[in-house]
Design a protein around this motif. Sequence first.
Motif, PDB file in Angstrom:
ATOM      1  N   VAL A   1       0.721  -1.309  -0.045  1.00  0.00           N
ATOM      2  CA  VAL A   1      -0.014  -0.050  -0.206  1.00  0.00           C
ATOM      3  C   VAL A   1       0.893   1.346   0.022  1.00  0.00           C
ATOM      4  O   VAL A   1       1.734   1.591   0.838  1.00  0.00           O
ATOM      5  N   ASN A   2       0.756   2.182  -0.966  1.00  0.00           N
ATOM      6  CA  ASN A   2       1.503   3.464  -0.842  1.00  0.00           C
ATOM      7  C   ASN A   2       0.292   4.569  -1.353  1.00  0.00           C
ATOM      8  O   ASN A   2      -0.717   4.319  -1.774  1.00  0.00           O
ATOM      9  N   SER A   3       0.765   5.616  -0.980  1.00  0.00           N
ATOM     10  CA  SER A   3      -0.207   6.942  -1.092  1.00  0.00           C
ATOM     11  C   SER A   3       0.743   7.983  -1.417  1.00  0.00           C
ATOM     12  O   SER A   3       2.036   8.228  -1.265  1.00  0.00           O
ATOM     13  N   THR A   4      -0.063   8.944  -2.012  1.00  0.00           N
ATOM     14  CA  THR A   4       0.360  10.227  -2.321  1.00  0.00           C
ATOM     15  C   THR A   4      -0.683  11.404  -1.851  1.00  0.00           C
ATOM     16  O   THR A   4      -1.786  11.064  -1.977  1.00  0.00           O
ATOM     17  N   CYS A   5      -0.134  12.418  -1.091  1.00  0.00           N
ATOM     18  CA  CYS A   5      -1.205  13.347  -0.704  1.00  0.00           C
ATOM     19  C   CYS A   5      -1.002  14.737  -1.064  1.00  0.00           C
ATOM     20  O   CYS A   5       0.127  15.371  -1.262  1.00  0.00           O
ATOM     21  N   VAL A   6      -1.959  15.527  -1.495  1.00  0.00           N
ATOM     22  CA  VAL A   6      -1.994  16.880  -2.079  1.00  0.00           C
ATOM     23  C   VAL A   6      -2.885  17.717  -1.170  1.00  0.00           C
ATOM     24  O   VAL A   6      -3.948  17.528  -0.939  1.00  0.00           O
ATOM     25  N   GLU A   7      -2.093  18.476  -0.305  1.00  0.00           N
ATOM     26  CA  GLU A   7      -2.423  19.390   0.563  1.00  0.00           C
ATOM     27  C   GLU A   7      -3.188  20.593   0.175  1.00  0.00           C
ATOM     28  O   GLU A   7      -3.592  21.349   1.038  1.00  0.00           O
ATOM     29  N   ALA A   8      -2.966  21.005  -1.080  1.00  0.00           N
ATOM     30  CA  ALA A   8      -3.388  22.391  -1.541  1.00  0.00           C
ATOM     31  C   ALA A   8      -4.777  22.592  -1.581  1.00  0.00           C
ATOM     32  O   ALA A   8      -5.524  21.483  -1.896  1.00  0.00           O
ATOM     33  N   GLY A   9      -5.345  23.707  -1.180  1.00  0.00           N
ATOM     34  CA  GLY A   9      -6.749  23.719  -1.378  1.00  0.00           C
ATOM     35  C   GLY A   9      -7.635  23.332  -0.104  1.00  0.00           C
ATOM     36  O   GLY A   9      -7.091  23.168   0.757  1.00  0.00           O
TER      37      GLY A   9
ATOM     38  N   GLN B   1      -9.530  20.826   0.372  1.00  0.00           N
ATOM     39  CA  GLN B   1      -9.660  19.451   0.586  1.00  0.00           C
ATOM     40  C   GLN B   1      -8.375  18.926   0.422  1.00  0.00           C
ATOM     41  O   GLN B   1      -7.368  19.141  -0.397  1.00  0.00           O
ATOM     42  N   ILE B   2      -7.871  18.006   1.440  1.00  0.00           N
ATOM     43  CA  ILE B   2      -6.838  17.324   1.304  1.00  0.00           C
ATOM     44  C   ILE B   2      -6.976  15.737   0.711  1.00  0.00           C
ATOM     45  O   ILE B   2      -7.777  15.045   1.336  1.00  0.00           O
ATOM     46  N   VAL B   3      -6.403  15.642  -0.422  1.00  0.00           N
ATOM     47  CA  VAL B   3      -6.831  14.447  -1.296  1.00  0.00           C
ATOM     48  C   VAL B   3      -5.699  13.556  -0.978  1.00  0.00           C
ATOM     49  O   VAL B   3      -4.513  13.806  -1.309  1.00  0.00           O
ATOM     50  N   THR B   4      -5.856  12.338  -0.992  1.00  0.00           N
ATOM     51  CA  THR B   4      -5.096  11.104  -0.631  1.00  0.00           C
ATOM     52  C   THR B   4      -5.241  10.218  -1.781  1.00  0.00           C
ATOM     53  O   THR B   4      -6.378   9.493  -1.591  1.00  0.00           O
ATOM     54  N   ASP B   5      -4.390   9.809  -2.583  1.00  0.00           N
ATOM     55  CA  ASP B   5      -4.448   8.793  -3.957  1.00  0.00           C
ATOM     56  C   ASP B   5      -3.669   7.754  -3.337  1.00  0.00           C
ATOM     57  O   ASP B   5      -2.648   7.698  -2.701  1.00  0.00           O
TER      58      ASP B   5
ATOM     59  N   GLN C   1      -1.380 -20.609 -11.942  1.00  0.00           N
ATOM     60  CA  GLN C   1      -1.658 -20.720 -10.505  1.00  0.00           C
ATOM     61  C   GLN C   1      -2.029 -19.557  -9.648  1.00  0.00           C
ATOM     62  O   GLN C   1      -2.647 -19.090  -8.953  1.00  0.00           O
ATOM     63  N   ARG C   2      -1.085 -18.444 -10.104  1.00  0.00           N
ATOM     64  CA  ARG C   2      -0.877 -17.530  -9.291  1.00  0.00           C
ATOM     65  C   ARG C   2      -1.109 -16.114 -10.440  1.00  0.00           C
ATOM     66  O   ARG C   2      -0.715 -16.012 -11.584  1.00  0.00           O
ATOM     67  N   ALA C   3      -1.339 -14.844  -9.948  1.00  0.00           N
ATOM     68  CA  ALA C   3      -1.840 -13.788 -10.494  1.00  0.00           C
ATOM     69  C   ALA C   3      -1.917 -12.523  -9.831  1.00  0.00           C
ATOM     70  O   ALA C   3      -2.001 -12.766  -8.543  1.00  0.00           O
ATOM     71  N   SER C   4      -1.693 -11.506 -10.187  1.00  0.00           N
ATOM     72  CA  SER C   4      -1.833 -10.280  -9.389  1.00  0.00           C
ATOM     73  C   SER C   4      -2.432  -9.063 -10.307  1.00  0.00           C
ATOM     74  O   SER C   4      -2.705  -9.127 -11.459  1.00  0.00           O
ATOM     75  N   ALA C   5      -2.871  -7.908  -9.376  1.00  0.00           N
ATOM     76  CA  ALA C   5      -3.444  -6.928  -9.982  1.00  0.00           C
ATOM     77  C   ALA C   5      -3.032  -5.785  -9.180  1.00  0.00           C
ATOM     78  O   ALA C   5      -2.765  -5.917  -8.108  1.00  0.00           O
ATOM     79  N   GLN C   6      -3.288  -4.361  -9.728  1.00  0.00           N
ATOM     80  CA  GLN C   6      -3.017  -3.171  -8.994  1.00  0.00           C
ATOM     81  C   GLN C   6      -4.349  -2.639  -8.856  1.00  0.00           C
ATOM     82  O   GLN C   6      -5.094  -2.419  -9.670  1.00  0.00           O
ATOM     83  N   GLY C   7      -4.746  -2.144  -7.508  1.00  0.00           N
ATOM     84  CA  GLY C   7      -5.996  -1.319  -7.380  1.00  0.00           C
ATOM     85  C   GLY C   7      -5.755  -0.001  -6.805  1.00  0.00           C
ATOM     86  O   GLY C   7      -4.452   0.260  -6.535  1.00  0.00           O
ATOM     87  N   THR C   8      -6.553   1.079  -7.002  1.00  0.00           N
ATOM     88  CA  THR C   8      -6.417   2.288  -6.625  1.00  0.00           C
ATOM     89  C   THR C   8      -7.738   2.756  -5.781  1.00  0.00           C
ATOM     90  O   THR C   8      -8.873   2.376  -5.881  1.00  0.00           O
ATOM     91  N   ALA C   9      -7.579   3.566  -4.951  1.00  0.00           N
ATOM     92  CA  ALA C   9      -8.591   4.357  -4.343  1.00  0.00           C
ATOM     93  C   ALA C   9      -8.195   5.937  -3.724  1.00  0.00           C
ATOM     94  O   ALA C   9      -6.889   6.149  -3.952  1.00  0.00           O
ATOM     95  N   SER C  10      -8.884   6.626  -3.422  1.00  0.00           N
ATOM     96  CA  SER C  10      -8.874   8.069  -2.898  1.00  0.00           C
ATOM     97  C   SER C  10      -9.749   8.425  -1.984  1.00  0.00           C
ATOM     98  O   SER C  10     -10.897   7.595  -1.760  1.00  0.00           O
ATOM     99  N   SER C  11      -9.217   9.343  -1.163  1.00  0.00           N
ATOM    100  CA  SER C  11     -10.067   9.926  -0.041  1.00  0.00           C
ATOM    101  C   SER C  11      -9.667  11.271   0.017  1.00  0.00           C
ATOM    102  O   SER C  11      -8.781  11.783  -0.570  1.00  0.00           O
TER     103      SER C  11
END
Length: 212
Positions: free
Chosen positions: A72-80, A82-86, A136-146
């Motif tokens: 799990v990794n995140s980037t945060c934008v504090e300008a404005g 609203q503080i948006v975290t991806d 047998q194995r597989a992977s994927a990447q997901g994204t979310a924001s708050s």
Amino acid sequence: MSLRKFAAPLIVLALVTGCAREGSIAEGGITAVRSACPVVGVPAGTGDITLFDPATSRDASAIDVTAVLTNVNSTCVEAGDQIVTDVTFDVFARRRDTGAARDVTLPYFITVVRGGQSVIAKRVGQVTVHFDAGQQRASAQGTASSSVSRAAATLPEDVRKRLTERRRAGDAEAAVDPLSDPSVRQAVLSATFEAMVGFQLTEDQLRYNATR
């Protein structure tokens, strides 16, 4: 999610970015940089999921697909206002039947938690893992924001002054942690947010994770 403890003796919080480096020794105490960005993590018991076939069985031989949510990794934008975290994360899955190609869609959530215990927002999404034939194995990447209101994540000025005032050795105030004051501690908790990501589990799946 348990309530976190924010108090530590003789800590001075540098509430403006660039005031000092985190963990540095400053006159009057140790400097810790407080960010308005939420802490990002995975709640206990929601970082993995198990699918059964048949769905009502809980035998090891009936395990169809298992998956873990990690990196799990995140980037945060504090300008404005609203503080948006991806947030990004990886899902690693494994299946029992390695015959034909197959897509498995798994639900996940992101919640915004205030003060370590109050969920104030929640969003549910889906991530699809693709297994090639014979794989047998597989992977994927997901994204979310708050997003969090800057005003809600900002400490009142009087609390900021209590936390950042200079304390000299020998002064009576130097031996008193300002976070021992319930009103100060509550103000810090109210302005502290977390963004939590995990699999959206059923009650049975949560119970299985807790008891296996």
